[in-house]
Enzyme design. Structure first.
Site, PDB file in Angstrom:
ATOM      1  N   ASP A  75       0.806  -1.225   0.000  1.00 36.99           N
ATOM      2  CA  ASP A  75       0.000   0.000   0.000  1.00 36.99           C
ATOM      3  C   ASP A  75       0.836   1.272   0.000  1.00 36.99           C
ATOM      4  O   ASP A  75       2.007   1.267   0.366  1.00 36.99           O
ATOM      5  CB  ASP A  75      -0.934   0.010   1.216  1.00 36.99           C
ATOM      6  CG  ASP A  75      -0.180  -0.093   2.540  1.00 36.99           C
ATOM      7  OD1 ASP A  75       0.766  -0.900   2.629  1.00 36.99           O
ATOM      8  OD2 ASP A  75      -0.520   0.632   3.491  1.00 36.99           O
ATOM      9  N   GLU A 132      -0.760  -1.812   5.113  1.00 40.34           N
ATOM     10  CA  GLU A 132       0.150  -1.799   6.268  1.00 40.34           C
ATOM     11  C   GLU A 132       0.013  -0.494   7.043  1.00 40.34           C
ATOM     12  O   GLU A 132       0.099  -0.482   8.265  1.00 40.34           O
ATOM     13  CB  GLU A 132       1.602  -1.990   5.807  1.00 40.34           C
ATOM     14  CG  GLU A 132       2.577  -2.242   6.946  1.00 40.34           C
ATOM     15  CD  GLU A 132       2.942  -0.998   7.735  1.00 40.34           C
ATOM     16  OE1 GLU A 132       3.073  -1.081   8.967  1.00 40.34           O
ATOM     17  OE2 GLU A 132       3.078   0.078   7.126  1.00 40.34           O
ATOM     18  N   GLU A 133      -0.184   0.617   6.311  1.00 39.73           N
ATOM     19  CA  GLU A 133      -0.216   1.932   6.955  1.00 39.73           C
ATOM     20  C   GLU A 133      -1.542   2.126   7.708  1.00 39.73           C
ATOM     21  O   GLU A 133      -2.605   2.180   7.084  1.00 39.73           O
ATOM     22  CB  GLU A 133      -0.064   3.043   5.911  1.00 39.73           C
ATOM     23  CG  GLU A 133       1.197   2.939   5.044  1.00 39.73           C
ATOM     24  CD  GLU A 133       2.472   3.341   5.774  1.00 39.73           C
ATOM     25  OE1 GLU A 133       2.390   3.705   6.965  1.00 39.73           O
ATOM     26  OE2 GLU A 133       3.541   3.274   5.156  1.00 39.73           O
ATOM     27  N   HIS A 355       7.837   8.489   4.678  1.00 40.16           N
ATOM     28  CA  HIS A 355       6.611   9.294   4.734  1.00 40.16           C
ATOM     29  C   HIS A 355       6.838  10.756   4.333  1.00 40.16           C
ATOM     30  O   HIS A 355       5.943  11.578   4.443  1.00 40.16           O
ATOM     31  CB  HIS A 355       5.918   9.226   6.111  1.00 40.16           C
ATOM     32  CG  HIS A 355       5.434   7.850   6.468  1.00 40.16           C
ATOM     33  ND1 HIS A 355       4.540   7.597   7.484  1.00 40.16           N
ATOM     34  CD2 HIS A 355       5.715   6.637   5.920  1.00 40.16           C
ATOM     35  CE1 HIS A 355       4.305   6.294   7.560  1.00 40.16           C
ATOM     36  NE2 HIS A 355       5.019   5.685   6.630  1.00 40.16           N
TER      37      HIS A 355
HETATM   38 ZN   LIG Z   1       5.082   3.671   6.409  1.00 45.07          ZN
HETATM   39 ZN   LIG Z   2       6.517   1.021   5.429  1.00 46.38          ZN
END
Ligand SMILES: [Zn+2]
Ligand SMILES: [Zn+2]
Length: 389
Positions: A75, A132-133, A355
Site C-alpha cells: 500500500d 500496512e499503513e 513518509h
Molecule cells: Zn510507512
Molecule cells: Zn513502510
C-alpha cells in the site's frame, strides 16, 4: 518463466510508484502483481486480506514438507508527492512514500527468480499484504486464516531504511519496531463570553494542563531503561477571539515496546483525563485504540537472516546493534503467530525519510533485496538433505 534483471525490477517499481493506492484499495496494484505472477507461471490465491491481498507459492524441486513465508506490504500513503521524476505519482494526494512499491517489486523478483531455479526443498510462500499503513492489513490476513490456509513454520519481512547506505543492513535480535496506539479525547465544558470566563468552564485551560500532565507519565513514571513516547499531535478548539469554546479535541499517538508498560500507559492516560475533567468540571469522552503490537524478532531466526546477509556480495555491512525504531509495523501480527525476523535494508544515507513527500525507493536496492530473499529461502530450506533450523 521470467528472468529477473535490474532493468525489469526498475520497470516494475516505477510502474507501482506511478499508481499508488492506499489501504484496502490496492486493486490495480494487486491485479499487476497477479499478472506478473501469471507470466512467470507461479500459483497464487487472490482476494485475501479484505480483497487485494495475494499469496503465491513456489515448490522446490527437491520435494519436502517444510515451508516458510516471505512478506511484502503493497500500500501507499495519503501524501502529495513532491518529487519531479518521470515515475512520480499520477494520483494527486497519494504516493509510495514508504517504499512499499520497492517491497512489492523485490518480492515479485524473488518469486520469479525462485520459480526459474527452484533449487530448494519444501515451499516458499510470497505474501503480498494490503493496508500496512494505519489499517492493519497484516492483522486482517492473520485473522482470516493466513497460517492455517498456508501452513508455514516461519515468516520474514523487510523494510527499506533511509539513513543506512545501500549495501548496509540491520538485524535486531528482539524488538525492532514499537507498539502503536492512537487516541482522541473530547473535553466538553461550558462556553461563554471570553471577557467573563467565570461564567463558563474553560476547556482550553484544562486541555493545556492535560498536555503537560501526559508528558509526566512518560518522563516520571516510565523506568528510564524503558522507552515510551506519548505525543499530542492535534489540538482543536474555538473559532473566535472573544468566545470561550464549549469543546476541545486532542489527538495523538503512544509508542512503546513492553506490553505491560503499554497497558500502564493507557491506564494512566485514562486516569489523567478523568482527574483533569473532574477538577475542571468537564465531561471527557476518550477513544483510545490499540493499533499494532511491537514487532519482535525471534533471536535464532534473526541470527540466520544476519548470516545470510553476510554471504551476499552486495552487502558490505550488517549492523547488529542499532536501536529499534519508534515507528510501527503490522508485520508484528504475523510475528505473533510464527517465529521469524524483520530486517532493514539501507535505502541510502541521503534518502529522504519515510513518509516524506520527497521520499523515493532506491532502485539500486531492489536487486539486493531480491538476492537476500532468494538466498534466505535457499539457506533456510536447504536441499532437503539436511534440516536447516
Ligand atoms: Zn510507512
Ligand atoms: Zn513502510
Amino acid at each position: 518463466m521470467t528472468t529477473v534483471t535490474p532493468t525489469l525490477l526498475r520497470e516494475w517499481r516505477h510502474e507501482f510508484h506511478r499508481r499508488p493506492e492506499t489501504a484496502f484499495e490496492e486493486h490495480r496494484t494487486s491485479a499487476r502483481i497477479v499478472e506478473i505472477l501469471e507470466d512467470a507461471g507461479i500459483e497464487k490465491v487472490t482476494g485475501l486480506g479484505g480483497g487485494t491481498g495475494v499469496v503465491a507459492w513456489v515448490d522446490g524441486r527437491h520435494g519436502g514438507e517444510r515451508a516458510i513465508g516471505l512478506r511484502a506490504d503493497i500500500d501507499a500513503l495519503d501524501v502529495l508527492e513532491a518529487n519531479d521524476v518521470p515515475h512520480a505519482s499520477t494520483t494527486p494526494g497519494k504516493m509510495h512514500a514508504c517504499g512499499h512499491d520497492g517491497h512489492t517489486t523485490m518480492l515479485l523478483g524473488a518469486a520469479c527468480a525462485l520459480a526459474e531455479a527452484p533449487d530448494f526443498a519444501g515451499r516458499v510462500y510470497f505474501i503480498f499484504q494490503p493496508a500496512e499503513e494505519n489499517e492493519g492489513g497484516g492483522r486482517v490476513m492473520v485473522e482470516e486464516g493466513l497460517f492455517t490456509r498456508f501452513p508455514m513454520e516461519a515468516v520474514y519481512g523487510v523494510h527499506n531504511w533511509p539513513g543506512l547506505a545501500v549495501g548496509e543492513a540491520a538485524v535486531h535480535d528482539t524488538a525492532v519496531m514499537a507498539a502503536f496506539d492512537v487516541f482522541r479525547v473530547r473535553l466538553t465544558g461550558h462556553g461563554c463570553h471570553a471577557a467573563m470566563p467565570h461564567l463558563g468552564k474553560d476547556v482550553v485551560l484544562a486541555a493545556c494542563q492535560l498536555v503537560n500532565q501526559l508528558q509526566g507519565i512518560v518522563s516520571r513514571e516510565t523506568p528510564a531503561h524503558q522507552t515510551a513516547v506519548m505525543s499530542v499531535t492535534q489540538f482543536h478548539a474555538g473559532d473566535a477571539y472573544n468566545v470561550m469554546p464549549e469543546t476541545v479535541e486532542l489527538c495523538g499517538t503512544v509508542r512503546c515496546f513492553d506490553p505491560e508498560l503499554r497497558d500502564h500507559l493507557e491506564t494512566r492516560f485514562r486516569q489523567a483525563i478523568a482527574a483533569m475533567a473532574t477538577f475542571h468540571g468537564l465531561e471527557a469522552d476518550i477513544d483510545y485504540q490499540s493499533r499494532y503490537p511491537a514487532t519482535f524478532n525471534t533471536p535464532a531466526h534473526a541470527a540466520r537472516c544476519a548470516e545470510v546477509l553476510e554471504t551476499l556480495p552486495d552487502i558490505r555491512r550488517v549492523h547488529r546493534d542499532l536501536p529499534p525504531s519508534m515507528a510501527s509495523e503490522d508485520f508484528a501480527f504475523m510475528l505473533q503467530q510464527r517465529p521469524g525476523a524483520y530486517i532493514w535494508l539501507g535505502n541510502g544515507e541521503d534518502s529522504a525519510s519515510l513518509h516524506n513527500p520527497h521520499y523515493d525507493f532506491n532502485d539500486a536496492l531492489a536487486p539486493i533485496g531480491v538476492a537476500y530473499w532468494v538466498a534466505l529461502a535457499r539457506t533456510l530450506l536447504g536441499n532437503g538433505e539436511r534440516d536447516a533450523p
